[in-house]
Write an enzyme that holds these catalytic residues in place. Structure first.
Site, PDB file in Angstrom:
ATOM      1  N   ASP A   1       0.921  -1.134  -0.003  1.00 52.76           N
ATOM      2  CA  ASP A   1      -0.175   0.034   0.072  1.00 52.76           C
ATOM      3  C   ASP A   1       0.970   1.314  -0.027  1.00 52.76           C
ATOM      4  O   ASP A   1       1.796   1.373   0.834  1.00 52.76           O
ATOM      5  CB  ASP A   1      -0.872  -0.049   1.162  1.00 52.76           C
TER       6      ASP A   1
ATOM      7  N   ASP B   1       0.560   5.540   0.177  1.00 53.65           N
ATOM      8  CA  ASP B   1      -0.430   6.543   0.510  1.00 53.65           C
ATOM      9  C   ASP B   1       0.307   7.763   0.682  1.00 53.65           C
ATOM     10  O   ASP B   1       1.375   7.553   0.754  1.00 53.65           O
ATOM     11  CB  ASP B   1      -1.250   6.346   1.847  1.00 53.65           C
TER      12      ASP B   1
ATOM     13  N   ASP C   1       3.409   1.043   3.352  1.00 51.06           N
ATOM     14  CA  ASP C   1       2.880   1.022   4.583  1.00 51.06           C
ATOM     15  C   ASP C   1       3.137  -0.339   5.328  1.00 51.06           C
ATOM     16  O   ASP C   1       2.594  -1.117   4.817  1.00 51.06           O
ATOM     17  CB  ASP C   1       1.522   1.275   4.605  1.00 51.06           C
TER      18      ASP C   1
END
Length: 387
Positions: A98, A100, A289
């Site tokens: 992930d 972000d 992440d």
């Protein structure tokens, strides 16, 4: 979120799902499913521990329920609908990454615009894919725009499916260059009875540092002596004496330097390699992440569903199309294009979506629906009566 806005968004999400089907992952019947409905109030409720059987016909479920957010598990289970994790019977899990924009160095969520965030995140995605494809040789990858501020990468190679959390953390540490030791990038080789220490150039972080060394040496050769010396002295641990030693090594034995021989110029070149390694690891890492990747039971957004915080499509991207992919254009639902709606807002801002710049001011505004949905989903606007 007020009742009118919530009901409007739920209704339009339902209209989207009546014409669009979510993209089911492989082994969909072995996955756990979850979703967040459009509940009144400021909080949200996750409904999970559902199997594909519990959902029934997927297209009908989404058209009827129009979830605010929809998820599936990275894991495969014997009984994905069991009410507790211990009863599910874990089989395996995809390796999920992930990215972000909130976690990117240099990105300030309060100061960086949404388009700028997404552009920075895409560059981080390309760096991540370099690691996954070049360093790990993974080839069963799915890249997905999250519908929000970043991207997901699902790795489904057989070799990763049964990795435990600690093994997945090692992958994270490698990609993020955590505790990376310069000595680990160097190997000792023997040639005609002599040994030398050289950078590992066959791949990985060693190859990245080696490439940086060659580029740096080429840049220095194009400078006059004084500029080259000053350029070297900008690096930590390199004073005038070491700078002279390094330049001398580059002049006397350029081939050895290009081969990554860290002993070609004594302590000066070794110090240069360490400084370049620090620079490369600071710029080439992908700030993934860690909890997402190490969690073998993670729920992740389902592709081709709508993100309830933006109204954009969680969009799978073919690898060959990634360079041209523009989330501000390609993730805008066609269902929300071609009509205008009225909204109320307290903000003064410009929304860049679908190739348009839409300005809104405090009060009532008439805007393209995709822009209105975006602002309402983010909590920056409310649905106004059409008359």
């Amino acid at each position: 979120m007020d009742d009118r806005t919530r009901e409007y968004l739920k209704g339009r999400f339902g209209d989207y799902y009546r014409r669009a089907s979510p993209a089911l992952p492989p082994d969909a019947n072995l996955r756990e499913w979850g979703h967040i409905p459009w509940t009144p109030g400021s909080g949200t409720t996750m409904l999970r521990h559902q199997s594909l059987y519990d959902l029934g016909d997927v297209d009908t479920f989404f058209a009827d329920n129009a979830p605010r957010h929809a998820y599936f598990s990275a894991a495969r289970y014997d009984d994905p609908g069991a009410s507790t994790m211990s009863q599910k019977g874990w089989r395996s899990a995809d390796l999920v990454f992930d990215l972000d924009a909130d976690h990117l160095p240099g990105v300030d969520p309060d100061a960086t615009s949404y388009p700028e965030m997404l552009a920075e995140c895409k560059q981080a995605l390309l760096r991540l894919l370099d690691f996954l494809e070049d360093d790990f040789s993974f080839d069963d990858l799915t890249v997905v725009f999250s519908g929000g501020r970043g991207y997901h990468v699902h790795v489904r190679d057989e070799s990763v499916r049964e990795l435990d959390s600690e093994a997945r953390r090692e992958v994270v540490d490698y990609v993020r260059a955590i505790d990376l030791d310069t000595e680990g990038l160097i190997r000792t080789v023997s040639e005609r009875g002599t040994t030398k220490r050289v950078l590992r150039t066959e791949g990985g972080w060693g190859a990245r540092v080696h490439e940086a060394l060659i580029e740096y040496a080429d840049d220095l050769r194009e400078m006059d002596a004084e500029d080259a010396r000053e350029r070297l002295m900008e690096l930590d641990g390199i004073g005038e004496g070491r700078a002279e030693t390094i330049l001398g090594a580059f002049d006397r034995n350029p081939t050895a330097v290009r081969e990554g021989n860290v002993e070609a110029g004594g302590p000066g070149v070794r110090r240069l390699v360490s400084a370049l390694a620090a620079r490369v690891t600071a710029t080439d890492t992908a700030p993934i992440d860690e909890p997402v990747t190490t969690d073998t039971r993670r729920l992740i957004r389902l592709p081709r569903t709508l993100h309830g915080g933006s109204g954009l499509v969680v969009t799978p991207i073919d690898r060959d199309d990634l360079d041209a992919f523009d989330p501000l254009r390609d993730a805008v639902p066609d269902r929300f294009v071609g009509r205008e709606i009225r909204i109320e807002t307290d903000v003064d801002r410009t929304v860049e979506l679908n190739g348009e710049r839409v300005r809104v001011e405090p009060g009532r505004n008439t805007v393209p629906e995709f822009a209105g949905v975006f602002l309402m989903a983010r909590g920056e606007a409310r649905k106004a009566p059409e008359r």
